[in-house]
Design a protein around this motif. Structure first.
Motif, PDB file in Angstrom:
ATOM      1  N   ALA A  43      -2.194  -6.416   0.354  1.00  0.00           N
ATOM      2  CA  ALA A  43      -1.362  -5.919   1.458  1.00  0.00           C
ATOM      3  C   ALA A  43      -1.528  -4.407   1.485  1.00  0.00           C
ATOM      4  N   ARG A  44      -1.582  -3.824   2.694  1.00  0.00           N
ATOM      5  CA  ARG A  44      -1.795  -2.388   2.845  1.00  0.00           C
ATOM      6  C   ARG A  44      -0.763  -1.816   3.811  1.00  0.00           C
ATOM      7  N   ALA A  45      -0.319  -0.595   3.535  1.00  0.00           N
ATOM      8  CA  ALA A  45       0.661   0.071   4.396  1.00  0.00           C
ATOM      9  C   ALA A  45       0.215   1.502   4.661  1.00  0.00           C
ATOM     10  N   ARG A  46       0.500   1.965   5.879  1.00  0.00           N
ATOM     11  CA  ARG A  46       0.206   3.353   6.258  1.00  0.00           C
ATOM     12  C   ARG A  46       1.410   3.893   7.034  1.00  0.00           C
ATOM     13  N   LEU A  47       1.961   4.999   6.570  1.00  0.00           N
ATOM     14  CA  LEU A  47       3.101   5.636   7.227  1.00  0.00           C
ATOM     15  C   LEU A  47       2.677   6.986   7.785  1.00  0.00           C
ATOM     16  N   THR A  48       2.897   7.167   9.090  1.00  0.00           N
ATOM     17  CA  THR A  48       2.579   8.429   9.748  1.00  0.00           C
ATOM     18  C   THR A  48       3.862   9.053  10.279  1.00  0.00           C
ATOM     19  N   ALA A  76      13.481  10.619   8.717  1.00  0.00           N
ATOM     20  CA  ALA A  76      12.198  11.210   9.112  1.00  0.00           C
ATOM     21  C   ALA A  76      11.493  10.362  10.159  1.00  0.00           C
ATOM     22  N   GLY A  77      11.834   9.055  10.213  1.00  0.00           N
ATOM     23  CA  GLY A  77      11.198   8.181  11.190  1.00  0.00           C
ATOM     24  C   GLY A  77       9.728   8.003  10.886  1.00  0.00           C
ATOM     25  N   GLY A  78       8.943   7.843  11.943  1.00  0.00           N
ATOM     26  CA  GLY A  78       7.508   7.673  11.804  1.00  0.00           C
ATOM     27  C   GLY A  78       7.042   6.292  12.215  1.00  0.00           C
ATOM     28  N   ARG A  79       5.758   6.045  12.028  1.00  0.00           N
ATOM     29  CA  ARG A  79       5.181   4.729  12.327  1.00  0.00           C
ATOM     30  C   ARG A  79       4.686   4.117  11.026  1.00  0.00           C
ATOM     31  N   LEU A  80       5.171   2.909  10.743  1.00  0.00           N
ATOM     32  CA  LEU A  80       4.738   2.169   9.566  1.00  0.00           C
ATOM     33  C   LEU A  80       3.859   1.012  10.026  1.00  0.00           C
ATOM     34  N   SER A  81       2.598   1.022   9.586  1.00  0.00           N
ATOM     35  CA  SER A  81       1.658  -0.045   9.931  1.00  0.00           C
ATOM     36  C   SER A  81       1.345  -0.848   8.680  1.00  0.00           C
ATOM     37  N   ILE A  82       1.459  -2.162   8.785  1.00  0.00           N
ATOM     38  CA  ILE A  82       1.236  -3.039   7.637  1.00  0.00           C
ATOM     39  C   ILE A  82       0.223  -4.116   8.001  1.00  0.00           C
ATOM     40  N   THR A  83      -0.764  -4.291   7.138  1.00  0.00           N
ATOM     41  CA  THR A  83      -1.719  -5.393   7.262  1.00  0.00           C
ATOM     42  C   THR A  83      -1.771  -6.116   5.926  1.00  0.00           C
ATOM     43  N   SER A  84      -2.038  -7.411   5.959  1.00  0.00           N
ATOM     44  CA  SER A  84      -2.038  -8.180   4.720  1.00  0.00           C
ATOM     45  C   SER A  84      -2.947  -9.395   4.824  1.00  0.00           C
ATOM     46  N   ASP A  85      -3.651  -9.677   3.722  1.00  0.00           N
ATOM     47  CA  ASP A  85      -4.470 -10.891   3.605  1.00  0.00           C
ATOM     48  C   ASP A  85      -3.703 -12.011   2.927  1.00  0.00           C
ATOM     49  N   ILE A  86      -2.488 -11.731   2.460  1.00  0.00           N
ATOM     50  CA  ILE A  86      -1.757 -12.682   1.626  1.00  0.00           C
ATOM     51  C   ILE A  86      -0.984 -13.672   2.495  1.00  0.00           C
ATOM     52  N   PRO A  87      -1.251 -14.964   2.361  1.00  0.00           N
ATOM     53  CA  PRO A  87      -0.491 -15.959   3.149  1.00  0.00           C
ATOM     54  C   PRO A  87       0.994 -15.871   2.810  1.00  0.00           C
ATOM     55  N   ILE A  88       1.831 -15.984   3.836  1.00  0.00           N
ATOM     56  CA  ILE A  88       3.269 -15.894   3.604  1.00  0.00           C
ATOM     57  C   ILE A  88       3.830 -17.259   3.233  1.00  0.00           C
TER      58      ILE A  88
END
Length: 250
Positions: A56-61, A109-121
């Motif tokens: 799982a990967r996350a990016r906060l801008t 601070a707010g921002g944009r959080l983008s999450i992608t994941s290969d892990i089945p939920i």
């Protein structure tokens, strides 16, 4: 005819504006519990394997490049839009984000959080814990904080508790582990292995589950039949120790 000079932008203001844009990234992997999944909630040991192939990967801008009025936007598989309109299913992510931001000094601070994941939920592979770990690291990275392992685990465990109620601490340790671990009362130790040449096959039945529901069922059983559950927990603890010895001996 007199003309007024064209207004000039202050380079220092442009530099200050650019400096306020911060970005943080984080990632974590899946896990598989070999033994002790539910007994660990009652303090018994568990054996957990890291699954590095699924991440799982996350990016906060910060600030949000889309310029949302409230300054917060979430982008993930379930939803893409302002946090204020996020559906209930994203609550663990939103609450975990808010909690982590408060802990590292990025509240409001707010921002944009983008999450992608290969892990089945809903497969017991630690999807929510991995997402929590990735977002915790992304928030800390955006804040310029280098968190110690114990602090990372605590933040992830707290975010997991928001998702599942009472958490054993297994997933928080497992999604950061680089090798098989034994976890007891939330404390992980690296598991001694023999040759290290064993192979584990994980098969997806296609049947979704809910950790919170399963944990709740065990807790309810313990409330009504404590002696029975305590006996089972003791047997599972013994089996886990036997399995650890078997892994060490190949």
């Amino acid at each position: 005819m007199r003309t007024s000079p064209a207004p000039q932008r202050d380079p220092s203001r442009r530099a200050a504006s650019a400096a306020t844009v911060r970005e943080g990234v984080g990632s974590a992997h899946a896990k598989a519990i070999l033994l002790g999944e539910h007994s660990a909630v009652f303090g018994a040991p568990a054996i957990v394997l890291p699954v590095h192939e699924l991440t799982a990967r996350a990016r906060l801008t910060i600030p949000d490049p889309a310029g949302e009025p409230d300054g917060s936007r979430l982008r993930c598989a379930l939803y893409d839009g302002p946090v204020r309109s996020a559906p209930e299913g994203t609550a663990p992510v939103v609450l975990g984000w808010q909690y982590a931001a408060e802990r590292v000094g990025l509240q409001d601070a707010g921002g944009r959080l983008s999450i992608t994941s290969d892990i089945p939920i809903r497969r017991g592979l630690g999807s929510s814990a991995a997402v929590s770990a990735a977002l915790v690291d992304a928030v800390a990275d955006a804040a310029g904080r280098d968190l110690a392992l114990d602090d990372r685990m605590q933040l992830i465990a707290d975010a997991e508790a928001l998702a599942h109620g009472r958490a054993s601490g297994i997933d928080a340790a497992a999604v950061l582990a680089q090798a098989p671990i034994r976890v007891e009362r939330g404390t992980p130790t690296t598991l001694p292995l023999g040759s290290g040449q064993m192979h584990f096959v994980i098969a997806d039945t296609g049947v979704a589950g809910m950790t919170a529901t399963a944990v709740g069922g065990v807790q309810e059983l313990h409330r009504t039949r404590p002696a029975y559950v305590d006996t089972l927990v003791g047997r599972l603890a013994a089996l886990t120790d036997e399995a650890a010895a078997a892994l060490a001996a190949d």
